[in-house]
Write a protein that holds these residues in place. Sequence first.
Motif, PDB file in Angstrom:
ATOM      1  N   THR A 166     -53.984  36.720 -11.051  1.00  0.00           N
ATOM      2  CA  THR A 166     -54.575  36.673 -12.385  1.00  0.00           C
ATOM      3  C   THR A 166     -55.507  35.477 -12.519  1.00  0.00           C
ATOM      4  O   THR A 166     -55.501  34.782 -13.527  1.00  0.00           O
ATOM      5  CB  THR A 166     -53.481  36.638 -13.467  1.00  0.00           C
ATOM      6  N   ASP A 189     -58.831  33.778 -13.409  1.00  0.00           N
ATOM      7  CA  ASP A 189     -59.870  34.138 -14.369  1.00  0.00           C
ATOM      8  C   ASP A 189     -61.147  34.571 -13.655  1.00  0.00           C
ATOM      9  O   ASP A 189     -61.455  34.099 -12.555  1.00  0.00           O
ATOM     10  CB  ASP A 189     -60.196  32.948 -15.268  1.00  0.00           C
ATOM     11  N   MET A 217     -59.989  41.011 -13.248  1.00  0.00           N
ATOM     12  CA  MET A 217     -60.023  40.494 -14.619  1.00  0.00           C
ATOM     13  C   MET A 217     -61.275  41.032 -15.311  1.00  0.00           C
ATOM     14  O   MET A 217     -62.329  40.394 -15.333  1.00  0.00           O
ATOM     15  CB  MET A 217     -60.007  38.968 -14.598  1.00  0.00           C
ATOM     16  N   LYS A 259     -51.768  32.257 -24.933  1.00  0.00           N
ATOM     17  CA  LYS A 259     -52.207  32.418 -23.547  1.00  0.00           C
ATOM     18  C   LYS A 259     -53.660  32.890 -23.539  1.00  0.00           C
ATOM     19  O   LYS A 259     -54.076  33.629 -24.430  1.00  0.00           O
ATOM     20  CB  LYS A 259     -51.323  33.420 -22.813  1.00  0.00           C
ATOM     21  N   ALA A 297     -57.231  34.218 -21.117  1.00  0.00           N
ATOM     22  CA  ALA A 297     -57.782  34.806 -19.900  1.00  0.00           C
ATOM     23  C   ALA A 297     -59.286  34.914 -20.072  1.00  0.00           C
ATOM     24  O   ALA A 297     -59.782  35.125 -21.186  1.00  0.00           O
ATOM     25  CB  ALA A 297     -57.182  36.185 -19.629  1.00  0.00           C
ATOM     26  N   LYS A 345     -51.706  38.555 -17.576  1.00  0.00           N
ATOM     27  CA  LYS A 345     -51.929  37.128 -17.799  1.00  0.00           C
ATOM     28  C   LYS A 345     -51.710  36.749 -19.256  1.00  0.00           C
ATOM     29  O   LYS A 345     -51.209  35.660 -19.550  1.00  0.00           O
ATOM     30  CB  LYS A 345     -53.342  36.734 -17.360  1.00  0.00           C
TER      31      LYS A 345
END
Length: 310
Positions: free
Chosen positions: A42, A44, A105, A127, A129, A154
């Motif tokens: 995960t 970015d 992603m 959280k 991302a 994520k």
Amino acid sequence: MRTLLLILLASFILAACKSAPSGRYSQHQDTAPNHVAKVPETLDAVPKYEAYRMFNSRPYKVLGKHYTPLTSGKGFEEVGYASWYGQKFHGHLTSNGETYNMFAMSAAHKTLPLPSYVRVTNLDNDKQAIVRVNDRGPFHDNRIIDLSYAAAVKLGYHNKGTAKVKIEVIHFDPENNVTVGINPTVSYYEYIGIAPLPSAPTSPSPSPSPVTPSSEVAASTSAQSDNLQQTSISLDGYFIQVAALSNQKKAESISNVLSALYQVPTHMPVVGNVYKLQLGPIEDEALAHELLEQLKQNGYPQAYKIKQTL
């Protein structure tokens, strides 16, 4: 009897075909991956300047509704609900003409220019991302963005259908100036929190006061210590110096992203309180030069090559 069995078998196959999904996708309902050997990577998406693809800027109509894509994502922010999409769409083409990978992603949005980079914050758990928007959707009144399965993992809502999020476009212009949401535009180096690299090492201006022999020895010892730190490496070869950062966590974060992106080990000597982020060692000079050119094109114009020999 054999003929009767063949007729019954043919009827069964025909009935099964009629009940199977038809059209572009082989599944009626979307699902998580059928099998996941490990938690998806995960990392970015790495924002950079990408020219918008003009064929995705034309107005379009879906389910009776008309949509007009934005000509620029600069300054765009939005709050609403995010959904995610997975197995049903995995391996199919996105609106951007790319292949959808539920482990990358990425995301879909109804009107943002394609491609766009977006920072997504889950407002329930804070959280975050960063995803690359390369598809259109979701076409539901109460959803603003459709994230890949990996991005949902994520953000911590892959076991649920939706999450309330805030999305902020990370806009790069051709000169690598960056605007995140409605925040002021900053330089690329301000955005990632580093100081630009000098093209060559610079020395501080000499002190007007005389230097005593003892202070000369101390200065020489300090310089030698810093130099040893800088050249303390495990292998001979070429290194690409990418950045110099005072923040260790940010240096490690960028190091992890670049190592995964370019499949090259990283090296981070410390000189004083500055972490010098380097990619390498690379034994082949031609490969080192190729990597350097890629880095310069992808947002690190002041990167340069170093030859280290033990």
